[in-house]
Motif scaffolding. Structure first.
Motif, short mmCIF file in Angstrom:
data_model
loop_
_atom_site.label_atom_id
_atom_site.label_comp_id
_atom_site.label_asym_id
_atom_site.label_seq_id
_atom_site.Cartn_x
_atom_site.Cartn_y
_atom_site.Cartn_z
N UNK A 78 9.08 -0.86 4.78
CA UNK A 78 8.67 0.49 4.38
C UNK A 78 9.80 1.15 3.61
N UNK A 79 9.45 1.85 2.54
CA UNK A 79 10.45 2.52 1.71
C UNK A 79 9.84 3.76 1.08
N UNK A 80 10.60 4.85 1.10
CA UNK A 80 10.14 6.08 0.47
C UNK A 80 10.08 5.89 -1.04
N UNK A 81 9.14 6.60 -1.66
CA UNK A 81 9.00 6.55 -3.11
C UNK A 81 9.96 7.57 -3.70
N UNK A 82 11.20 7.15 -3.85
CA UNK A 82 12.24 8.00 -4.43
C UNK A 82 13.22 7.08 -5.15
N UNK A 83 14.45 7.54 -5.29
CA UNK A 83 15.42 6.75 -6.05
C UNK A 83 15.79 5.44 -5.37
N UNK A 136 0.85 -1.19 0.00
CA UNK A 136 0.00 0.00 0.00
C UNK A 136 0.88 1.24 0.00
N UNK A 137 0.27 2.37 -0.36
CA UNK A 137 1.02 3.63 -0.44
C UNK A 137 0.45 4.63 0.56
N UNK A 138 1.34 5.23 1.37
CA UNK A 138 0.96 6.26 2.33
C UNK A 138 1.29 7.62 1.74
N UNK A 139 0.27 8.38 1.37
CA UNK A 139 0.48 9.66 0.71
C UNK A 139 1.15 10.68 1.64
N UNK A 140 0.81 10.63 2.92
CA UNK A 140 1.35 11.62 3.85
C UNK A 140 2.87 11.47 4.01
N UNK A 141 3.33 10.25 4.18
CA UNK A 141 4.78 10.02 4.36
C UNK A 141 5.49 9.72 3.05
N UNK A 142 4.70 9.58 1.97
CA UNK A 142 5.24 9.24 0.66
C UNK A 142 6.09 7.96 0.75
N UNK A 143 5.50 6.96 1.43
CA UNK A 143 6.18 5.68 1.59
C UNK A 143 5.30 4.55 1.09
N UNK A 144 5.94 3.55 0.59
CA UNK A 144 5.25 2.33 0.22
C UNK A 144 5.51 1.30 1.32
N UNK A 145 4.47 0.56 1.68
CA UNK A 145 4.56 -0.42 2.77
C UNK A 145 4.23 -1.79 2.21
N UNK A 146 5.16 -2.72 2.35
CA UNK A 146 5.03 -4.06 1.75
C UNK A 146 4.87 -5.10 2.85
N UNK A 147 3.81 -5.89 2.75
CA UNK A 147 3.54 -6.95 3.73
C UNK A 147 3.75 -8.31 3.08
N UNK A 148 4.37 -9.22 3.81
CA UNK A 148 4.66 -10.56 3.29
C UNK A 148 4.14 -11.62 4.24
N UNK A 149 3.53 -12.66 3.67
CA UNK A 149 3.04 -13.80 4.42
C UNK A 149 3.63 -15.08 3.85
N UNK A 150 3.91 -16.03 4.72
CA UNK A 150 4.45 -17.32 4.30
C UNK A 150 3.62 -18.42 4.96
N UNK A 151 3.08 -19.32 4.15
CA UNK A 151 2.35 -20.48 4.67
C UNK A 151 3.14 -21.73 4.36
#
Length: 395
Positions: free
Chosen positions: A165-170, A136-151
């Motif tokens: 979490x990672x900023x949307x930049x280079x 998902x993308x957080x507009x306020x912090x300009x960060x993308x948040x990636x969730x991972x599940x393993x079964x």
């Protein structure tokens, strides 16, 4: 990396919104190049070991609500796949064969894929390790948040990794590598557990570690319907100074449906008799009856195979009440026969409560023992206690 840093510096004087759009276009362009490189890339070597785990890595779900991150699912999958093949030996399951099963499960659960749903996908698609997630993308912090599940094939073997979490930049391209690194670290733990089960203290450092197949059996958390029968006894709680009481057999049947989480609803039915013999009077009573109830239950899954089941319910009992009067030869009110009798049809409210421990033998069969309380409502309610052995079928 120099191109990305230069690009980032050039964007600084540009307003935030325009900078974001330009960055998205730039990323999309690089995605095209990445796709072209991927098309010419040599496929990863598959394991020929029949005991090697079947691993499926499906595309991460895009929950950003925009089309600016269309490159991310394929980038994540590629990074994870490459990292996994570098360290482990396994059979990579074609995602195209798994995605239809995933879509089928999503349709039933309104898009949710938790531990239970992931285990179901593993069973249906014959997968030992399923890796999936969303971002998902957080507009306020300009960060993308990636969730991972393993079964690992069953509900009790489910792992939720910390979000990346990672900023949307280079630096956005580093996010996929971070996710892949976290997954490899978690799968390494799984591999160590598998090796320790074989009596090995650590992984082989000279080559790739073979991931073993996992047990994909159902647990109590995977069960939605339970239908069972029980045989036991009931014992009336009455004044023993005036009556002699005996324990009577009881046969019961029940069905339960998982309404939500541990909460269940169901139906209960039982056939039994209640008998009493007067100590100081010539009267004997006998109530042959069928009791039915709608039930609500809360089941605690103590482990994948052990369950503590608790049920309460209310309904009606139906039967025939017989009262026998034993006569002596000196009683002039008695006729020629040795006894007189009366009988009456009975229909009154019924309440019950059950609690017991059940053990799952197979994914479709369980046994257990229940303790039970019943209340037969009348002008003077009759309370009983009892116990029963239970056999349950599940699906």
């Amino acid at each position: 990396m120099g191109i990305l840093l230069t690009f980032s510096l050039l964007l600084r004087p540009i307003p935030k919104m325009k900078r974001y759009l330009i960055c998205a276009v730039f990323l999309a362009g690089l995605t095209s190049v990445s796709a072209a490189r991927k098309a010419t890339k040599k496929p990863a070597e598959q394991s020929n070991n029949p005991e090697a785990a079947r691993v499926a890595i499906i595309l991460y779900e895009d929950k950003t609500g925009t089309k600016n991150f269309e490159y991310m699912p394929s980038s994540l999958k590629e990074a994870i796949t490459d990292s996994m093949h570098t360290k482990f030996e396994f059979v990579e399951v074609d995602a195209a064969k798994v995605e239809p099963v995933v879509a089928q499960v999503r349709a039933k659960t309104k898009g949710k894929i938790g531990a239970k749903e992931a285990a179901e996908i593993c069973r249906k698609a014959d997968v030992d390790i399923l890796i999936y997630g969303d971002f998902a993308y957080n507009k306020e912090s300009e960060e993308i948040e990636i969730h991972t599940n393993i079964s690992l094939g069953s509900t009790d073997k489910f792992r939720l990794l910390p979000a990346v979490e990672n900023r949307v930049d280079s630096t956005i391209f580093q996010a996929a590598d971070k996710v892949a690194t976290d997954i490899v670290a978690e799968i390494t733990k799984v591999a160590i557990e598998q090796q320790q089960a074989k009596g090995k203290a650590e992984l082989d450092k000279k080559g790739k570690t073979t991931l073993d197949k996992t047990e994909k059996s159902k647990t109590w958390q995977d069960i939605n319907w339970t239908i069972g029968v029980s045989a036991g006894s009931v014992y009336p709680l009455v004044n023993r100074d005036n009556a002699e009481i005996k324990t009577e057999p009881a046969l019961s049947a029940f069905g339960n449906y998982r309404l939500k989480n541990n909460l269940h609803v169901g139906l209960f039915a039982s056939y039994s008799s209640l008998r009493s013999y007067g100590k100081n009077t010539p009267y004997q009573t006998n109530l042959d009856h069928v009791a039915t109830a709608a039930t609500v239950g809360y089941f605690f899954d103590l482990s994948p195979r052990w369950r503590w089941a608790n049920v309460v319910g209310g309904g009606y009992y139906f039967g025939k009440l017989n009262v026998y009067s034993t006569c002596s030869s000196g009683n002039t009110n008695c006729g020629t026969g040795s006894f007189q009798s009366t009988n009456e049809q009975v229909k009154n409210p019924f309440f019950m409560a059950r609690s017991g421990i059940h053990f799952m033998i197979f994914s479709w069969l369980a046994i257990g023992a229940d303790a039970e309380y019943r209340m037969y409502y009348d002008s003077k309610p009759v309370h009983t206690i009892g116990g029963a052995l239970v056999i349950t079928g599940m699906f």
